[in-house]
Design a protein around this motif. Structure first.
Motif, short mmCIF file in Angstrom:
data_model
loop_
_atom_site.label_atom_id
_atom_site.label_comp_id
_atom_site.label_asym_id
_atom_site.label_seq_id
_atom_site.Cartn_x
_atom_site.Cartn_y
_atom_site.Cartn_z
N PHE A 27 95.78 -48.12 97.95
CA PHE A 27 96.97 -47.33 97.67
C PHE A 27 98.09 -48.20 97.12
CE2 PHE A 27 95.17 -44.72 101.26
CZ PHE A 27 94.83 -43.64 100.49
N GLY A 28 99.00 -47.56 96.40
CA GLY A 28 100.22 -48.19 95.95
C GLY A 28 101.38 -47.25 96.18
N TRP A 29 102.58 -47.77 96.26
CA TRP A 29 103.74 -46.94 96.57
C TRP A 29 104.98 -47.46 95.85
CZ3 TRP A 29 100.86 -49.80 99.98
CH2 TRP A 29 101.43 -51.00 100.42
N SER A 30 105.99 -46.59 95.75
CA SER A 30 107.22 -46.95 95.06
C SER A 30 108.30 -45.94 95.38
CB SER A 30 106.99 -46.99 93.55
OG SER A 30 108.20 -47.12 92.84
N ASP A 31 109.55 -46.36 95.30
CA ASP A 31 110.68 -45.45 95.37
C ASP A 31 111.17 -45.07 93.99
OD1 ASP A 31 110.93 -45.13 98.12
OD2 ASP A 31 112.10 -46.96 98.35
N ALA A 32 110.61 -45.72 92.96
CA ALA A 32 111.10 -45.51 91.59
C ALA A 32 110.39 -44.38 90.88
CB ALA A 32 110.96 -46.81 90.80
N SER A 33 109.04 -44.41 90.84
CA SER A 33 108.30 -43.41 90.07
C SER A 33 106.82 -43.46 90.43
CB SER A 33 108.45 -43.68 88.57
OG SER A 33 107.84 -44.93 88.23
N GLU A 34 106.08 -42.43 90.00
CA GLU A 34 104.63 -42.43 90.20
C GLU A 34 103.98 -43.55 89.39
OE1 GLU A 34 102.88 -38.66 89.46
OE2 GLU A 34 104.15 -37.59 90.90
#
Length: 334
Positions: A27-34
């Motif tokens: 998995f990967g994650w971000s607060d900026a964008s998909e």
């Protein structure tokens, strides 16, 4: 640093080992964008692939769960709101939760029965008594068959009686101590008697007490937090979450099954994000839940203990917590 991402993605990589194709997912994650979450997922799967090719044993995929106790994934829940450093999320069964990096929350659950430690201690005593009986039979010249029968009977009695005896003793202790709430509040008072400069706000939850400290901000990893949790008997699952997620957390709306909602949040398993075609189903369930939950409080304010002065940042989180929980309203708690 607390991380509660808004965007999630998954990447996969493949390689061959001993003639067999192996697929690794991360998995990967971000607060900026998909797109940023996808780049993070790709970087993580590339790293995992390199380690796997070198011969390191690794899990092929990460479980899709709300938050983890061991593999370092951040909280995976829908972000409802962000107020400063505080993040409000939806947990896997639909309730809203407040997540904060520096304001100490500690829930103390009333024990439903005897602890495993007490059950184990009584089991050892019963086994010792049974062993003594078997020893006396052996000394008196009883046959091997009789000794085996006596041993089996002793083991069965231990299994059947240890839990019942432990719960009986636990019930007597609770009754003589004035009930579970009085016992828990006495533990809090003992804790605070050694920390007069603290400022603790006590709330009643459906299953115990919640403590909120506002005299200063805390780091979830600092030794004083661990000592606090240990002395108060805080739920070990919550303690592990605080350590692994680098945050404190409090449920601020009712549990669905306590307010007459029998069905589970759909689609299952309730983990964010949800496929676009399933969003209407989820939203319909949440609208029904939110209407019902509005008539209940998550906890009720009881008292403030200590001579400390609230830090402004902690006080702001307390006010938000009390508003979301409806802690000062005359509502049933659920």
């Amino acid at each position: 640093m607390m991380v509660v991402p808004s965007f999630w993605a998954e990447a996969r990589a493949q390689y061959r080992r001993k003639g067999k194709q192996i697929t690794i997912r991360r998995f990967g994650w971000s607060d900026a964008s998909e797109e940023d979450a996808q780049r993070n997922a790709q970087a993580r799967v590339d790293e995992a692939l390199a380690r796997a090719v070198s011969g390191e044993p690794l899990p092929r995929r990460e479980r899709k769960v709300p938050y983890n106790g061991g593999n370092g994934l951040p909280i995976r829940e829908e972000v409802v709101d962000r107020i400063g450093d505080t993040v409000i999320t939806r947990n896997s069964y639909g309730a809203r939760c407040l997540n904060t990096p520096g304001v100490l929350f500690a829930d103390i659950d009333f024990p439903a029965g005897a602890s495993l430690r007490m059950v184990g201690g009584i089991a050892l005593v019963l086994l010792a008594v049974g062993a003594g009986v078997v020893y006396r039979l052996a000394a008196s010249g009883e046959s091997t068959r009789m000794l085996w029968i006596a041993g089996v009977i002793a083991a069965l009695l231990t299994l059947s009686l240890s839990s019942a005896i432990a719960n009986l003793i636990h019930g007597i202790r609770v009754r003589t101590g004035g009930g579970p709430e009085k016992i828990a509040r006495a533990r809090v008072q003992r804790f605070m008697s050694k920390r007069p400069d603290w400022l603790i706000h006590v709330y009643r939850t459906p299953a115990g007490l919640r403590l909120l400290a506002t005299h200063r901000l805390f780091d979830p990893l600092e030794p004083e937090v661990a000592e606090c949790f240990r002395e108060l008997g805080t739920d070990p699952v919550y303690v592990a979450m605080c350590l692994n997620q680098h945050c404190f957390r409090a449920r601020v709306s009712a549990k669905p099954w306590r307010i007459g909602i029998e069905g589970r949040l759909t689609p299952r398993p309730g983990v964010w994000p949800v496929a676009p075609e399933r969003l209407p189903q989820r939203r319909a369930w949440l609208e029904h839940y939110d209407r019902a939950a509005a008539g209940f409080a998550a906890c009720r304010f009881m008292e403030t203990i200590g001579s400390g002065v609230s830090a402004p940042a902690a006080l702001a989180v307390q006010r938000l917590h009390d508003e979301l929980c409806q802690a000062r309203a005359e509502l049933p708690i659920a």
